[in-house]
Design a protein around this motif. Structure first.
Motif, PDB file in Angstrom:
ATOM      1  N   TYR A   1       0.754   4.208  -2.865  1.00 46.40           N
ATOM      2  CA  TYR A   1       0.611   5.615  -2.509  1.00 46.40           C
ATOM      3  C   TYR A   1       1.756   6.442  -3.081  1.00 46.40           C
ATOM      4  O   TYR A   1       1.534   7.510  -3.687  1.00 46.40           O
TER       5      TYR A   1
ATOM      6  N   TYR B   1      -3.272   3.724   2.999  1.00 42.82           N
ATOM      7  CA  TYR B   1      -1.944   3.534   3.586  1.00 42.82           C
ATOM      8  C   TYR B   1      -1.961   3.893   5.074  1.00 42.82           C
ATOM      9  O   TYR B   1      -1.480   3.120   5.917  1.00 42.82           O
TER      10      TYR B   1
ATOM     11  N   ASN C   1      -6.454  -3.835   4.726  1.00 45.04           N
ATOM     12  CA  ASN C   1      -6.288  -3.213   3.430  1.00 45.04           C
ATOM     13  C   ASN C   1      -7.619  -3.205   2.669  1.00 45.04           C
ATOM     14  O   ASN C   1      -8.352  -4.192   2.665  1.00 45.04           O
TER      15      ASN C   1
ATOM     16  N   VAL D   1       0.836  -1.206   0.000  1.00 46.83           N
ATOM     17  CA  VAL D   1       0.000   0.000   0.000  1.00 46.83           C
ATOM     18  C   VAL D   1       0.870   1.254   0.000  1.00 46.83           C
ATOM     19  O   VAL D   1       0.491   2.291  -0.574  1.00 46.83           O
ATOM     20  N   ARG D   2       2.039   1.181   0.608  1.00 46.66           N
ATOM     21  CA  ARG D   2       2.960   2.326   0.563  1.00 46.66           C
ATOM     22  C   ARG D   2       3.459   2.555  -0.856  1.00 46.66           C
ATOM     23  O   ARG D   2       3.493   3.701  -1.334  1.00 46.66           O
TER      24      ARG D   2
END
Length: 370
Positions: free
Chosen positions: A300, A356, A365, A296-297
């Motif tokens: 982003y 995130y 998530n 997820v980082r």
């Protein structure tokens, strides 16, 4: 692999023609193909390079320094070979029957799709927009939602669809991102489909290697990385005062505001490039199986590239001078091209930032395309 100097010269020379014709010149596509760009993600079993993602995206940046439209469209076409490598071997054999340089465009937005499950496959029809590079391809990857099942991608041959000329835009004209239309439902066998959950879980038929990486981690970079090359191009134009307004070179070279803006613009794009390379190196160090938090980082951080490149272009546009306002000015064209990238849903960071932060705070998530 690297894009040859002769190809880069050709891309730059044909950029204006591509913008005017709203498609990349055929000889440019041929030259980029000869350099191996389309076989980067093709498995070695099909005579592909199966080379690291970071190397591919550095090549895409280099292409974009010559022309962002070429890098955007052909980058998207080339990256699809990663997803095709995840499909049933029968689908791979069809796409790469004539060699490793298979070319497929895409449109993943399912809003205009009608998909109905039938015995052995799906009947598919509808309209899909933004299919970059489609005029050069023999295949297309189309998104659709099957009732009571969910999202899939459908691999469809060119004989089963038509291209509607709709691409009249303020920037990235050369990408030829026209609509794909299937008026009468066509049959797509199950082996030429890709379930979203399989992409999320890294399900594939390859023996090993970076195909364990979730498909989305590759795709989310292809729709913003070319903006980095476009800003580098703009900085080069600014440095060489090509097409800009002032004739007072001494003032430009010594003005503190000009120098500060130029430094900040360069820092913005070079940081974007370094983060991209770092992220893929982290994925490689993790055996191509990054954690959900890292995934997820990465999603982003990729979504921030367009905004940061827009900031860099705005810093320069404010001091570009009077000539930059005229239609056809190279600097203005780049300004529009970079802004066009922000229109892609993958380049809107708002939802990805929330996801995130939520995962960092211990929530589940909420994004299946990571």
């Amino acid at each position: 692999m690297a894009i040859s100097a002769s190809t880069l010269d050709l891309v730059a020379a044909r950029a204006g023609e591509a913008r005017g014709n709203r498609r990349i010149a055929d000889d440019v596509v041929k030259a980029v193909s000869a350099d191996g760009f389309f076989r980067h993600f093709t498995p070695s079993a099909h005579a592909g390079l199966q080379a690291p993602p970071q190397d591919f995206f550095l090549d895409q940046i280099t292409l974009a320094e010559a022309d962002m439209s070429t890098a955007w469209a052909l980058g998207i076409v080339a990256v699809h070979n990663f997803q095709i490598a995840l499909l049933d071997p029968r689908a791979q054999d069809e796409v790469w029957a004539s060699g490793p340089d298979g070319m497929a465009s895409s449109s993943y937005n399912p809003v205009g799709a009608v998909a109905q499950a039938v015995e052995g496959g799906v009947m598919l029809s509808g309209r899909w927009g933004w299919s970059s590079g489609s005029l050069h391809c023999n295949w297309v990857l189309l998104g659709g939602v099957i009732p009571e099942e969910g999202y899939r991608t459908f691999l469809v041959p060119a004989t089963d669809y038509r291209i509607d000329d709709t691409w009249h835009t303020m920037g990235l004209q050369g990408t030829g991102s026209n609509d794909i239309v299937i008026d009468t439902p066509v049959f797509v066998p199950d082996y030429r489909t890709h379930r979203q959950l399989d992409g999320f879980l890294g399900v594939h038929h390859q023996p090993a290697g970076y195909y364990d990486l979730p498909w989305a981690q590759v795709f989310i970079r292809v729709v913003n990385t070319s903006a980095i090359g476009a800003v580098r191009h703009a900085i080069a134009l600014f440095r060489d005062r090509i097409g800009l307004g002032t004739t007072d070179m001494t003032k430009t070279a010594t003005d503190p505001d000009v120098l500060g803006r130029l430094a900040r613009a360069s820092e913005l794009v070079e940081t974007c490039a370094k983060v991209m390379v770092r992220n893929f190196e982290e994925m490689e160090a993790a055996g191509w199986k990054p954690s959900i938090l890292d995934r997820v980082r990465y999603r982003y951080e990729a979504s921030l590239v367009a905004d940061r490149c827009i900031e860099a272009m705005d810093l320069l546009m404010d001091i570009a001078g009077g000539r930059s306002v005229f239609s056809g000015n190279a600097f203005q064209d780049l300004w529009h091209d970079v802004r066009m990238a922000r229109a892609h849903v993958a380049n809107n960071p708002a939802g990805f930032a929330r996801n995130y932060a939520a995962v960092m705070m211990g929530a589940d998530n909420a994004d299946m395309f990571i």
